[in-house]
Design an enzyme around this catalytic site. Structure first.
Site, short mmCIF file in Angstrom:
data_model
loop_
_atom_site.label_atom_id
_atom_site.label_comp_id
_atom_site.label_asym_id
_atom_site.label_seq_id
_atom_site.Cartn_x
_atom_site.Cartn_y
_atom_site.Cartn_z
CE LYS A 35 -13.38 2.21 5.92
NZ LYS A 35 -13.28 2.17 4.47
CB THR A 42 -5.98 -1.72 0.42
OG1 THR A 42 -6.54 -0.89 1.43
CG2 THR A 42 -5.11 -0.90 -0.51
CB CYS A 43 -4.80 -6.60 -0.98
SG CYS A 43 -4.02 -7.86 -1.95
CG ASP A 320 -1.28 -1.91 4.98
OD1 ASP A 320 -0.47 -2.86 4.98
OD2 ASP A 320 -1.66 -1.33 3.94
CG HIS A 453 20.06 -25.93 -18.76
ND1 HIS A 453 20.58 -24.67 -18.69
CD2 HIS A 453 20.22 -26.34 -20.05
CE1 HIS A 453 21.04 -24.32 -19.88
NE2 HIS A 453 20.82 -25.31 -20.73
C1 LIG Z 1 -1.41 0.48 -5.37
C2 LIG Z 1 -1.02 -0.57 -4.36
C3 LIG Z 1 -0.43 -1.73 -4.79
C4 LIG Z 1 -0.09 -2.71 -3.87
N1 LIG Z 1 0.49 -3.85 -4.32
C5 LIG Z 1 0.85 -4.81 -3.44
C6 LIG Z 1 1.43 -6.02 -3.88
O1 LIG Z 1 1.62 -6.24 -5.08
N2 LIG Z 1 1.78 -6.94 -2.95
C7 LIG Z 1 1.59 -6.72 -1.62
O2 LIG Z 1 1.94 -7.59 -0.82
N3 LIG Z 1 1.03 -5.58 -1.18
C8 LIG Z 1 0.65 -4.63 -2.05
N4 LIG Z 1 0.05 -3.49 -1.59
C9 LIG Z 1 -0.16 -3.34 -0.15
C10 LIG Z 1 -1.39 -4.13 0.32
O3 LIG Z 1 -2.52 -3.75 -0.44
C11 LIG Z 1 -1.63 -3.90 1.80
O4 LIG Z 1 -0.45 -4.15 2.51
C12 LIG Z 1 -2.73 -4.79 2.32
O5 LIG Z 1 -3.94 -4.57 1.65
C13 LIG Z 1 -2.94 -4.56 3.82
O6 LIG Z 1 -3.93 -5.44 4.27
P1 LIG Z 1 -4.82 -5.11 5.55
O7 LIG Z 1 -5.72 -6.27 5.71
O8 LIG Z 1 -3.95 -4.73 6.68
O9 LIG Z 1 -5.62 -3.78 5.19
P2 LIG Z 1 -6.55 -3.39 3.96
O10 LIG Z 1 -6.34 -4.24 2.79
O11 LIG Z 1 -6.39 -1.91 3.82
O12 LIG Z 1 -8.01 -3.71 4.48
C14 LIG Z 1 -8.59 -3.05 5.56
C15 LIG Z 1 -10.09 -3.19 5.46
O13 LIG Z 1 -10.66 -2.69 6.67
C16 LIG Z 1 -11.83 -1.95 6.36
N5 LIG Z 1 -12.04 -1.01 7.47
C17 LIG Z 1 -11.24 0.01 7.87
N6 LIG Z 1 -11.75 0.59 8.98
C18 LIG Z 1 -12.89 -0.08 9.28
C19 LIG Z 1 -13.86 0.05 10.31
N7 LIG Z 1 -13.72 0.95 11.29
N8 LIG Z 1 -14.90 -0.80 10.30
C20 LIG Z 1 -15.05 -1.74 9.33
N9 LIG Z 1 -14.15 -1.91 8.34
C21 LIG Z 1 -13.08 -1.09 8.32
C22 LIG Z 1 -11.47 -1.26 5.05
O14 LIG Z 1 -12.64 -0.86 4.36
C23 LIG Z 1 -10.71 -2.38 4.33
O15 LIG Z 1 -11.59 -3.21 3.60
C24 LIG Z 1 -0.34 -2.50 -2.49
C25 LIG Z 1 -0.95 -1.33 -2.06
C26 LIG Z 1 -1.30 -0.38 -2.99
C27 LIG Z 1 -1.98 0.87 -2.49
#
Ligand SMILES: Cc1cc2nc3c(=O)[nH]c(=O)nc-3n(C[C@H](O)[C@H](O)[C@H](O)COP(=O)(O)OP(=O)(O)OC[C@H]3O[C@@H](n4cnc5c(N)ncnc54)[C@H](O)[C@@H]3O)c2cc1C
Length: 474
Positions: A35, A42-43, A320, A453
């Site tokens: 989207k 997020t990552c 997530d 070491h």
């Molecule tokens: C500040 C912060 C720091 C972090 N640091 C770390 C770290 O150092 N190491 C680590 O392992 N994790 C870290 N995380 C957690 C990590 O970012 C998440 O666990 C990870 O991004 C989850 O991946 P995902 O693919 O499930 O979802 P996301 O990365 O949230 O991606 C989901 C995607 O789906 C898209 N989307 C949602 N709904 C729709 C829809 N209906 N249609 C089309 N697209 C859609 C969104 O736009 C997004 O691009 C951090 C999180 C935050 C907030």
């Protein structure tokens, strides 16, 4: 009629895009729906990458200010916050472009728009202009991720009240930052802005900072943060939030008993120029066409089995949006598992006890496996080995001697159950423990492995020896 896909993936975070690449590698005809106008989730854009970029700035700034400890004169050391944020943005864009290229070069069809389930084997994509395209597919992978959770009655205005999203666009360093929530996100931002020069106060409802970590790690981190100048209130309730254009304030009062890392906190009002709300994440499952399907949702999280299958045939969910650790590497591993399962490959469910967690605050925290308390809860007779970085050969060379490695093992045979590290490069060191756990190694096998070491990894070896009282350098 359009071709039928083998799999349509909704969301291009580290769960979705990794799943898409793996799907293409094993010959599935795959599409990804995103989207946002960029790929990586997020990552890449609001999580792992920008925060680690800022943490590196904080580390370099700190190191430079202490350069004289290394015999290096620097003159006045200054911080240009605009340049710091520009560097972070450049890194993020570069990583986002790399994800886009991966999708393209693997010939995954990319569809920009909002994805929803629209009946068996159908996903609709609503583009920004309102045009709706329907994709036909044998399987769907929901990888929609999560967004920051807000407290009722409080709104992020980007000025006085922010979440981990808006704080990445700050124009100036806050004089006083109050961080609500002492999980990984909270302590990482505390660690960034403390070193940038902000006064930092951390408020946590639970009795200790980084509450999912081993209690000894929480205690050590709280001690270190306090020594660095962070004010920490644990075991407190926060409420009565008031934000004006100039200030934000909140009241805190004791929530319960004083915990391992807490000091008794009397009721108080905290006033600052910025409040960061870091109280967790909300899964994005409410508007993706789940009504009337077999997909079950609990508190927003999509319920899945060990192969990431939802209750609806052909619909998988990962990352997530499912109730497993909210970490990028977990999302990626789940994505690979789901597409390989959809392709009929032989796969094994993930052992969530063997997922590393890494918090990049100063000092870093990393862990894998069972905490001492969890191991006891599960009925293990436990032995613990602990080795401080003060006694390690490399830590004084780096100028970072805080922290320790704590190893939790089963008492009779020395089977490794968990490793907990606080200290320099902890987040890099933890992988050795991951390999040991996944191969069911004993602590003896760990310490019979000769470590080079002088390295920080020798602290791992010594902690393993320490389980049976055989550490050399104590
Ligand atoms: C500040 C912060 C720091 C972090 N640091 C770390 C770290 O150092 N190491 C680590 O392992 N994790 C870290 N995380 C957690 C990590 O970012 C998440 O666990 C990870 O991004 C989850 O991946 P995902 O693919 O499930 O979802 P996301 O990365 O949230 O991606 C989901 C995607 O789906 C898209 N989307 C949602 N709904 C729709 C829809 N209906 N249609 C089309 N697209 C859609 C969104 O736009 C997004 O691009 C951090 C999180 C935050 C907030």
């Amino acid at each position: 009629m359009a071709d039928t896909y083998d799999i349509v993936i909704i969301g291009s975070g580290p769960g979705g895009y990794v799943a898409a690449v793996r799907a293409a590698q094993i010959g599935l005809k795959a599409a990804i729906v995103e989207k946002d106008p960029f790929y990586g989730g997020t990552c890449t854009w609001r999580g792992c990458i920008p925060t680690k970029a800022l943490l590196e700035n904080a580390a370099v700034y700190d190191q430079t200010r202490h350069a004289k400890d290394f015999g290096i004169g620097t003159g006045e050391v200054t911080l240009n916050f605009g340049a710091v944020m520009d560097r972070k943005t450049k890194i993020v864009r570069k990583m986002g472009k790399a994800v886009e290229n991966l999708i393209k070069t693997n010939k995954v069809d990319a569809h920009q728009g909002y994805g929803r389930l629209a009946g068996p084997g159908k996903v609709t994509v609503t583009a920004a202009g309102g045009k709706v395209t329907t994709l036909q597919t044998r399987n769907v992978l929901l990888a929609t991720g999560s967004v920051p959770r807000m407290l009722p009655g409080l709104a992020a205005d980007g000025k006085r009240v922010v979440t981990s999203d808006e704080i990445l666009d700050l124009k100036e360093i806050p004089r006083h930052l109050v961080v609500l929530g002492a999980g990984a996100v909270g302590v990482e931002f505390a660690s960034i802005f403390l070193r940038f020069g902000s006064k930092v106060t951390v408020v946590e409802m639970l009795p200790r900072v980084v509450p999912i970590e081993d209690e000894d790690i929480s205690a050590e981190l709280a001690k270190s943060l306090r020594k660095q100048g962070v004010t920490i209130h644990t075991d407190v309730r926060a409420g009565n939030f008031r934000a004006t254009s100039e200030r934000v304030s909140l009241d805190i009062s004791p929530a319960g008993a004083t915990g391992a890392t807490g000091t008794a906190t009397s009721p108080a009002t905290l006033e600052s120029d910025l409040l960061l709300v870091a109280v967790g994440r909300r899964p994005l499952s409410d508007d993706i066409g789940l009504a009337g399907t077999g997909v079950k949702v609990d508190k927003g999280f999509i319920q899945v089995d060990g192969y990431m299958r939802t209750g609806e045939p052909g619909v998988y969910a990962i990352g997530d949006v499912v109730p497993t650790p909210l970490l990028a590497h977990v999302a990626s591993a789940e994505g690979i598992l789901a597409v390989e399962h959809a392709a009929g490959r032989e796969v094994r469910p993930i052992n969530y006890d063997h997922v590393p967690s890494a918090t990049y605050c100063e000092p870093e925290v990393a862990s894998i496996g069972l905490t001492e308390a969890k191991a006891k809860e599960r009925g293990f007779d436990v032995k613990v080995g602990r080795f401080p970085f003060t006694h390690n050969s490399k830590a004084p060379i780096l100028g970072h001697t805080e922290g320790f490695v704590k190893m939790v093992a089963e008492a009779k045979y020395g089977e490794l159950l968990g490793v907990h590290i606080i200290g320099p490069r902890a987040t890099e060191m933890i992988t050795e423990a991951g390999v040991a756990l996944s191969t069911e190694a004993t602590v003896e096998e760990m310490y019979r492995t000769i470590h080079p070491h002088p390295t920080l990894s020798e602290a791992m070896l010594e902690a393993a020896r320490g389980v049976f009282g055989r550490a050399i350098h104590t």
